[in-house]
Design a protein around this motif. Sequence first.
Motif, PDB file in Angstrom:
ATOM      1  N   GLY A  48       0.824  -1.202   0.000  1.00 53.63           N
ATOM      2  CA  GLY A  48       0.000   0.000   0.000  1.00 53.63           C
ATOM      3  C   GLY A  48       0.857   1.251   0.000  1.00 53.63           C
ATOM      4  O   GLY A  48       1.837   1.349  -0.743  1.00 53.63           O
ATOM      5  N   ASP A  49       0.512   2.201   0.886  1.00 51.93           N
ATOM      6  CA  ASP A  49       1.216   3.483   0.949  1.00 51.93           C
ATOM      7  C   ASP A  49       2.481   3.442   1.801  1.00 51.93           C
ATOM      8  O   ASP A  49       3.237   4.407   1.837  1.00 51.93           O
ATOM      9  N   ASP A  50       2.684   2.344   2.542  1.00 50.58           N
ATOM     10  CA  ASP A  50       3.866   2.175   3.403  1.00 50.58           C
ATOM     11  C   ASP A  50       4.013   3.332   4.392  1.00 50.58           C
ATOM     12  O   ASP A  50       5.097   3.875   4.578  1.00 50.58           O
ATOM     13  N   ILE A  51       2.886   3.705   5.002  1.00 50.49           N
ATOM     14  CA  ILE A  51       2.896   4.768   6.012  1.00 50.49           C
ATOM     15  C   ILE A  51       2.674   4.152   7.390  1.00 50.49           C
ATOM     16  O   ILE A  51       2.068   3.098   7.516  1.00 50.49           O
ATOM     17  N   SER A  52       3.194   4.828   8.398  1.00 56.69           N
ATOM     18  CA  SER A  52       3.068   4.302   9.755  1.00 56.69           C
ATOM     19  C   SER A  52       1.620   4.381  10.230  1.00 56.69           C
ATOM     20  O   SER A  52       0.917   5.361   9.976  1.00 56.69           O
TER      21      SER A  52
ATOM     22  N   PRO B 262       0.062   9.803  15.469  1.00 54.20           N
ATOM     23  CA  PRO B 262      -1.013   9.740  14.490  1.00 54.20           C
ATOM     24  C   PRO B 262      -0.582   9.060  13.186  1.00 54.20           C
ATOM     25  O   PRO B 262       0.595   8.766  12.980  1.00 54.20           O
ATOM     26  N   LEU B 263      -1.539   8.826  12.324  1.00 54.52           N
ATOM     27  CA  LEU B 263      -1.317   8.265  11.006  1.00 54.52           C
ATOM     28  C   LEU B 263      -0.142   8.966  10.325  1.00 54.52           C
ATOM     29  O   LEU B 263      -0.074  10.194  10.311  1.00 54.52           O
ATOM     30  N   ASN B 264       0.795   8.196   9.777  1.00 54.35           N
ATOM     31  CA  ASN B 264       1.952   8.692   9.031  1.00 54.35           C
ATOM     32  C   ASN B 264       2.853   9.607   9.869  1.00 54.35           C
ATOM     33  O   ASN B 264       3.548  10.461   9.328  1.00 54.35           O
ATOM     34  N   SER B 265       2.865   9.417  11.178  1.00 53.32           N
ATOM     35  CA  SER B 265       3.681  10.272  12.047  1.00 53.32           C
ATOM     36  C   SER B 265       5.173  10.040  11.863  1.00 53.32           C
ATOM     37  O   SER B 265       5.984  10.849  12.302  1.00 53.32           O
ATOM     38  N   ALA B 266       5.570   8.956  11.208  1.00 51.87           N
ATOM     39  CA  ALA B 266       6.992   8.720  10.963  1.00 51.87           C
ATOM     40  C   ALA B 266       7.591   9.844  10.125  1.00 51.87           C
ATOM     41  O   ALA B 266       8.787  10.101  10.197  1.00 51.87           O
ATOM     42  N   LYS B 267       6.772  10.524   9.341  1.00 51.82           N
ATOM     43  CA  LYS B 267       7.277  11.628   8.518  1.00 51.82           C
ATOM     44  C   LYS B 267       7.546  12.876   9.344  1.00 51.82           C
ATOM     45  O   LYS B 267       8.472  13.623   9.046  1.00 51.82           O
TER      46      LYS B 267
ATOM     47  N   ARG C  40      10.368  16.388  20.432  1.00 48.44           N
ATOM     48  CA  ARG C  40      11.803  16.124  20.254  1.00 48.44           C
ATOM     49  C   ARG C  40      12.099  14.640  20.031  1.00 48.44           C
ATOM     50  O   ARG C  40      13.233  14.196  20.183  1.00 48.44           O
ATOM     51  N   ALA C  41      11.085  13.893  19.657  1.00 46.88           N
ATOM     52  CA  ALA C  41      11.287  12.474  19.360  1.00 46.88           C
ATOM     53  C   ALA C  41      12.215  12.334  18.158  1.00 46.88           C
ATOM     54  O   ALA C  41      12.228  13.177  17.259  1.00 46.88           O
ATOM     55  N   LEU C  42      13.002  11.269  18.164  1.00 46.07           N
ATOM     56  CA  LEU C  42      13.994  11.045  17.116  1.00 46.07           C
ATOM     57  C   LEU C  42      13.887   9.633  16.559  1.00 46.07           C
ATOM     58  O   LEU C  42      13.518   8.706  17.274  1.00 46.07           O
TER      59      LEU C  42
ATOM     60  N   GLN D 199      16.292   6.062   8.591  1.00 46.32           N
ATOM     61  CA  GLN D 199      15.691   6.633   9.786  1.00 46.32           C
ATOM     62  C   GLN D 199      14.239   6.973   9.433  1.00 46.32           C
ATOM     63  O   GLN D 199      13.884   8.119   9.207  1.00 46.32           O
ATOM     64  N   ASP D 200      13.430   5.932   9.393  1.00 45.86           N
ATOM     65  CA  ASP D 200      12.049   6.070   8.948  1.00 45.86           C
ATOM     66  C   ASP D 200      11.301   4.791   9.301  1.00 45.86           C
ATOM     67  O   ASP D 200      11.881   3.827   9.795  1.00 45.86           O
ATOM     68  N   TYR D 201      10.019   4.800   9.009  1.00 52.35           N
ATOM     69  CA  TYR D 201       9.177   3.615   9.128  1.00 52.35           C
ATOM     70  C   TYR D 201       9.298   2.807   7.851  1.00 52.35           C
ATOM     71  O   TYR D 201       9.274   3.360   6.748  1.00 52.35           O
ATOM     72  N   GLY D 202       9.434   1.502   7.988  1.00 48.71           N
ATOM     73  CA  GLY D 202       9.389   0.587   6.845  1.00 48.71           C
ATOM     74  C   GLY D 202       8.303  -0.431   7.147  1.00 48.71           C
ATOM     75  O   GLY D 202       8.410  -1.208   8.089  1.00 48.71           O
ATOM     76  N   GLY D 203       7.251  -0.401   6.390  1.00 47.09           N
ATOM     77  CA  GLY D 203       6.102  -1.250   6.676  1.00 47.09           C
ATOM     78  C   GLY D 203       6.338  -2.723   6.408  1.00 47.09           C
ATOM     79  O   GLY D 203       7.319  -3.115   5.784  1.00 47.09           O
ATOM     80  N   PRO D 204       5.413  -3.552   6.883  1.00 47.59           N
ATOM     81  CA  PRO D 204       5.492  -4.988   6.632  1.00 47.59           C
ATOM     82  C   PRO D 204       5.618  -5.290   5.136  1.00 47.59           C
ATOM     83  O   PRO D 204       4.946  -4.675   4.307  1.00 47.59           O
ATOM     84  N   CYS D 205       6.486  -6.255   4.829  1.00 46.61           N
ATOM     85  CA  CYS D 205       6.708  -6.660   3.446  1.00 46.61           C
ATOM     86  C   CYS D 205       7.297  -8.070   3.444  1.00 46.61           C
ATOM     87  O   CYS D 205       8.385  -8.303   2.938  1.00 46.61           O
TER      88      CYS D 205
END
Length: 158
Positions: A24-28, A78-83, A88-90, A99-105
């Motif tokens: 899909g969109d590969d968003i968190s 929230p939805l797509n918050s990985a972007k 100050r979250a890192l 340094q990002d979300y990588g969805g199930p695959c």
Amino acid sequence: MTFKLISLAFGHNGSIPSQYTCDGDDISPPLAWSDVPAGTRSLALIMDDPDAPDPAKPQRVYVHWVVYNISPITLKLPLNSAKILPGRALHGTNDWGKQDYGGPCPPIGKHRYMFKLYALDAQLQGLKNPTKAQLEEAMMGHLVGHAELIGTYEKRKK
């Protein structure tokens, strides 16, 4: 009161919708938590797959998302918050080296995806894009609580 992690997108042990995956969109996905333990100074999140590459013969744990120094007053991602992480979250580094979300695959079969939220008695200092192992080492001696959400996913047949 029990420290709890949920998603409005899927239930515990439920199927992760494809929009949060490589199909899909590969968003968190949206995540929320409640009853953060007293004394929490920061939160850390690790999402990994213990069934890689094949659930019938797992060989390694594959890391999809690493986030740390989430403020204890933050109660959701929230939805797509990985972007755009809150406050100050890192990000740490996932097993794609990003340094990002990588969805199930998953390459084969139905895999479990563990979303693990850790309550810590400290802000973690001196880290630079830590891997899961580096983050876990930095968290040692600081854990005041832990919550977990498990989702499953099997790649669409083409």
